[in-house]
Scaffold this motif. Structure first.
Motif, PDB file in Angstrom:
ATOM      1  N   TRP A 184       0.846  -1.199   0.000  1.00 13.72           N
ATOM      2  CA  TRP A 184       0.000   0.000   0.000  1.00 13.72           C
ATOM      3  C   TRP A 184       0.881   1.248   0.000  1.00 13.72           C
ATOM      4  CZ3 TRP A 184      -0.768   4.348   2.862  1.00 13.72           C
ATOM      5  CH2 TRP A 184      -1.931   5.089   2.602  1.00 13.72           C
ATOM      6  N   THR A 185       1.952   1.242   0.772  1.00 16.21           N
ATOM      7  CA  THR A 185       2.867   2.375   0.828  1.00 16.21           C
ATOM      8  C   THR A 185       3.507   2.622  -0.535  1.00 16.21           C
ATOM      9  OG1 THR A 185       3.281   1.964   3.173  1.00 16.21           O
ATOM     10  CG2 THR A 185       4.913   3.304   1.992  1.00 16.21           C
ATOM     11  N   GLU A 186       3.929   1.562  -1.215  1.00 14.82           N
ATOM     12  CA  GLU A 186       4.479   1.703  -2.573  1.00 14.82           C
ATOM     13  C   GLU A 186       3.435   2.265  -3.524  1.00 14.82           C
ATOM     14  OE1 GLU A 186       5.967  -2.127  -3.723  1.00 14.82           O
ATOM     15  OE2 GLU A 186       7.444  -2.164  -2.104  1.00 14.82           O
ATOM     16  N   PHE A 187       2.218   1.759  -3.439  1.00 16.60           N
ATOM     17  CA  PHE A 187       1.107   2.204  -4.287  1.00 16.60           C
ATOM     18  C   PHE A 187       0.862   3.702  -4.112  1.00 16.60           C
ATOM     19  CE2 PHE A 187      -3.808   1.536  -4.733  1.00 16.60           C
ATOM     20  CZ  PHE A 187      -3.823   2.196  -5.950  1.00 16.60           C
ATOM     21  N   LEU A 188       0.756   4.142  -2.876  1.00 21.29           N
ATOM     22  CA  LEU A 188       0.446   5.552  -2.645  1.00 21.29           C
ATOM     23  C   LEU A 188       1.661   6.449  -2.826  1.00 21.29           C
ATOM     24  CD1 LEU A 188      -2.446   6.593  -2.146  1.00 21.29           C
ATOM     25  CD2 LEU A 188      -2.171   4.164  -1.764  1.00 21.29           C
ATOM     26  N   SER A 189       2.867   5.927  -2.697  1.00 27.72           N
ATOM     27  CA  SER A 189       4.061   6.704  -3.039  1.00 27.72           C
ATOM     28  C   SER A 189       4.098   6.954  -4.541  1.00 27.72           C
ATOM     29  CB  SER A 189       5.329   5.982  -2.577  1.00 27.72           C
ATOM     30  OG  SER A 189       5.373   5.919  -1.176  1.00 27.72           O
ATOM     31  N   TRP A 190       3.806   5.932  -5.341  1.00 27.76           N
ATOM     32  CA  TRP A 190       3.683   6.124  -6.790  1.00 27.76           C
ATOM     33  C   TRP A 190       2.574   7.131  -7.085  1.00 27.76           C
ATOM     34  CZ3 TRP A 190      -0.876   4.899  -9.396  1.00 27.76           C
ATOM     35  CH2 TRP A 190      -0.866   5.205 -10.754  1.00 27.76           C
ATOM     36  N   THR A 191       1.438   7.004  -6.403  1.00 27.83           N
ATOM     37  CA  THR A 191       0.321   7.925  -6.610  1.00 27.83           C
ATOM     38  C   THR A 191       0.772   9.362  -6.374  1.00 27.83           C
ATOM     39  OG1 THR A 191      -1.298   6.245  -5.984  1.00 27.83           O
ATOM     40  CG2 THR A 191      -1.984   8.542  -5.785  1.00 27.83           C
ATOM     41  N   LYS A 192       1.479   9.597  -5.284  1.00 25.85           N
ATOM     42  CA  LYS A 192       1.949  10.947  -4.953  1.00 25.85           C
ATOM     43  C   LYS A 192       2.882  11.494  -6.030  1.00 25.85           C
ATOM     44  CE  LYS A 192       4.569  13.435  -1.440  1.00 25.85           C
ATOM     45  NZ  LYS A 192       5.345  13.305  -0.218  1.00 25.85           N
ATOM     46  N   ASP A 193       3.790  10.660  -6.514  1.00 27.20           N
ATOM     47  CA  ASP A 193       4.792  11.104  -7.477  1.00 27.20           C
ATOM     48  C   ASP A 193       4.241  11.277  -8.890  1.00 27.20           C
ATOM     49  OD1 ASP A 193       6.656  11.055  -5.435  1.00 27.20           O
ATOM     50  OD2 ASP A 193       7.477   9.098  -6.018  1.00 27.20           O
ATOM     51  N   ALA A 194       3.230  10.515  -9.269  1.00 27.97           N
ATOM     52  CA  ALA A 194       2.814  10.441 -10.671  1.00 27.97           C
ATOM     53  C   ALA A 194       1.446  11.053 -10.971  1.00 27.97           C
ATOM     54  CB  ALA A 194       2.830   8.973 -11.123  1.00 27.97           C
ATOM     55  N   ASN A 195       0.785  11.639  -9.991  1.00 26.78           N
ATOM     56  CA  ASN A 195      -0.596  12.059 -10.209  1.00 26.78           C
ATOM     57  C   ASN A 195      -0.863  13.465  -9.713  1.00 26.78           C
ATOM     58  OD1 ASN A 195      -2.126   9.463 -11.164  1.00 26.78           O
ATOM     59  ND2 ASN A 195      -0.619   8.846  -9.640  1.00 26.78           N
ATOM     60  N   ASP A 196      -1.093  14.356 -10.663  1.00 25.76           N
ATOM     61  CA  ASP A 196      -1.478  15.718 -10.342  1.00 25.76           C
ATOM     62  C   ASP A 196      -2.871  15.692  -9.720  1.00 25.76           C
ATOM     63  OD1 ASP A 196      -1.123  18.531 -10.380  1.00 25.76           O
ATOM     64  OD2 ASP A 196      -2.520  18.631 -12.069  1.00 25.76           O
ATOM     65  N   GLY A 197      -3.062  16.458  -8.703  1.00 29.22           N
ATOM     66  CA  GLY A 197      -4.362  16.505  -8.028  1.00 29.22           C
ATOM     67  C   GLY A 197      -4.420  15.680  -6.767  1.00 29.22           C
ATOM     68  N   PHE A 198      -3.453  14.787  -6.571  1.00 26.76           N
ATOM     69  CA  PHE A 198      -3.376  14.015  -5.330  1.00 26.76           C
ATOM     70  C   PHE A 198      -2.951  14.940  -4.198  1.00 26.76           C
ATOM     71  CE2 PHE A 198      -0.671  11.761  -2.283  1.00 26.76           C
ATOM     72  CZ  PHE A 198      -1.562  10.814  -1.809  1.00 26.76           C
ATOM     73  N   GLU A 199      -3.589  14.814  -3.042  1.00 27.32           N
ATOM     74  CA  GLU A 199      -3.259  15.672  -1.910  1.00 27.32           C
ATOM     75  C   GLU A 199      -2.591  14.919  -0.763  1.00 27.32           C
ATOM     76  OE1 GLU A 199      -7.082  17.480  -1.241  1.00 27.32           O
ATOM     77  OE2 GLU A 199      -6.631  19.075  -2.664  1.00 27.32           O
ATOM     78  N   ALA A 200      -3.189  13.850  -0.282  1.00 26.80           N
ATOM     79  CA  ALA A 200      -2.634  13.124   0.863  1.00 26.80           C
ATOM     80  C   ALA A 200      -3.341  11.778   0.985  1.00 26.80           C
ATOM     81  CB  ALA A 200      -2.838  13.921   2.149  1.00 26.80           C
ATOM     82  N   ALA A 201      -2.714  10.861   1.720  1.00 28.35           N
ATOM     83  CA  ALA A 201      -3.327   9.547   1.951  1.00 28.35           C
ATOM     84  C   ALA A 201      -3.023   9.076   3.363  1.00 28.35           C
ATOM     85  CB  ALA A 201      -2.828   8.524   0.938  1.00 28.35           C
ATOM     86  N   ARG A 202      -3.922   8.263   3.869  1.00 26.44           N
ATOM     87  CA  ARG A 202      -3.772   7.660   5.191  1.00 26.44           C
ATOM     88  C   ARG A 202      -4.237   6.206   5.124  1.00 26.44           C
ATOM     89  NH1 ARG A 202      -1.463  11.727   5.459  1.00 26.44           N
ATOM     90  NH2 ARG A 202      -1.680  13.450   6.916  1.00 26.44           N
ATOM     91  N   LEU A 203      -3.544   5.358   5.879  1.00 29.43           N
ATOM     92  CA  LEU A 203      -3.956   3.973   6.061  1.00 29.43           C
ATOM     93  C   LEU A 203      -4.126   3.773   7.555  1.00 29.43           C
ATOM     94  CD1 LEU A 203      -4.410   1.127   4.802  1.00 29.43           C
ATOM     95  CD2 LEU A 203      -1.973   0.697   5.226  1.00 29.43           C
ATOM     96  N   ILE A 204      -5.320   3.377   7.975  1.00 27.09           N
ATOM     97  CA  ILE A 204      -5.557   3.141   9.400  1.00 27.09           C
ATOM     98  C   ILE A 204      -5.861   1.661   9.621  1.00 27.09           C
ATOM     99  CG2 ILE A 204      -6.245   5.517   9.878  1.00 27.09           C
ATOM    100  CD1 ILE A 204      -9.157   4.606   9.891  1.00 27.09           C
ATOM    101  N   ARG A 205      -5.485   1.184  10.811  1.00 28.90           N
ATOM    102  CA  ARG A 205      -5.624  -0.224  11.162  1.00 28.90           C
ATOM    103  C   ARG A 205      -6.571  -0.360  12.343  1.00 28.90           C
ATOM    104  NH1 ARG A 205      -0.243  -3.881  12.011  1.00 28.90           N
ATOM    105  NH2 ARG A 205      -1.148  -5.835  11.268  1.00 28.90           N
ATOM    106  N   ASP A 206      -7.437  -1.324  12.261  1.00 27.82           N
ATOM    107  CA  ASP A 206      -8.414  -1.607  13.301  1.00 27.82           C
ATOM    108  C   ASP A 206      -7.697  -2.127  14.554  1.00 27.82           C
ATOM    109  OD1 ASP A 206     -10.476  -2.836  14.868  1.00 27.82           O
ATOM    110  OD2 ASP A 206     -11.647  -3.232  13.060  1.00 27.82           O
ATOM    111  N   LEU A 207      -7.910  -1.473  15.690  1.00 26.58           N
ATOM    112  CA  LEU A 207      -7.265  -1.900  16.935  1.00 26.58           C
ATOM    113  C   LEU A 207      -7.779  -3.248  17.429  1.00 26.58           C
ATOM    114  CD1 LEU A 207      -7.205   1.495  18.872  1.00 26.58           C
ATOM    115  CD2 LEU A 207      -5.254   0.294  17.840  1.00 26.58           C
ATOM    116  N   GLN A 208      -9.016  -3.583  17.109  1.00 27.40           N
ATOM    117  CA  GLN A 208      -9.601  -4.847  17.559  1.00 27.40           C
ATOM    118  C   GLN A 208      -9.379  -5.988  16.578  1.00 27.40           C
ATOM    119  OE1 GLN A 208     -10.928  -5.021  20.673  1.00 27.40           O
ATOM    120  NE2 GLN A 208     -10.223  -2.906  20.779  1.00 27.40           N
TER     121      GLN A 208
END
Length: 102
Positions: free
Chosen positions: A27-51
């Motif tokens: 996922w980190t690789e995917f969104l790093s590519w997204t950040k570098d290659a896509n105009d209009g991208f602003e930010a991304a977050r991945l959250i994990r369920d504590l339970q």
């Protein structure tokens, strides 16, 4: 004009047992590519369920729906997305517009 983060791509990921760390890396690789290659991208977050550590939710904010659509139309999108999806037993995703923020 929409405030920053007015448009969102989101995923609800159910990762195969034992594959969580590999999923996080992909996922980190995917969104790093997204950040570098896509105009209009602003930010991304991945959250994990504590339970439930095999359950993740992702959010990516976009300037406008056209930029988000262009991202999904790129051949590299399918390659990266499919790499993440392959580690999951289920994935539900969609595009959203912010209607209220507090």
């Amino acid at each position: 004009m929409t405030e920053q983060g007015g448009y969102w791509a989101s995923g609800n990921w159910r990762v195969t047992d034992g594959k969580a760390e590999e999923f996080i890396n992909r996922w980190t690789e995917f969104l790093s590519w997204t950040k570098d290659a896509n105009d209009g991208f602003e930010a991304a977050r991945l959250i994990r369920d504590l339970q439930d550590p095999d359950h993740f939710v992702s959010f990516a904010s976009w300037r406008d729906p056209e930029s988000m659509g262009a991202w999904k139309d790129q051949p590299e999108f399918a390659e990266h997305f499919d790499g993440c999806r392959a580690l999951c037993t289920d994935m539900q995703g969609g595009g959203y517009q912010l209607v209220q923020a507090i």
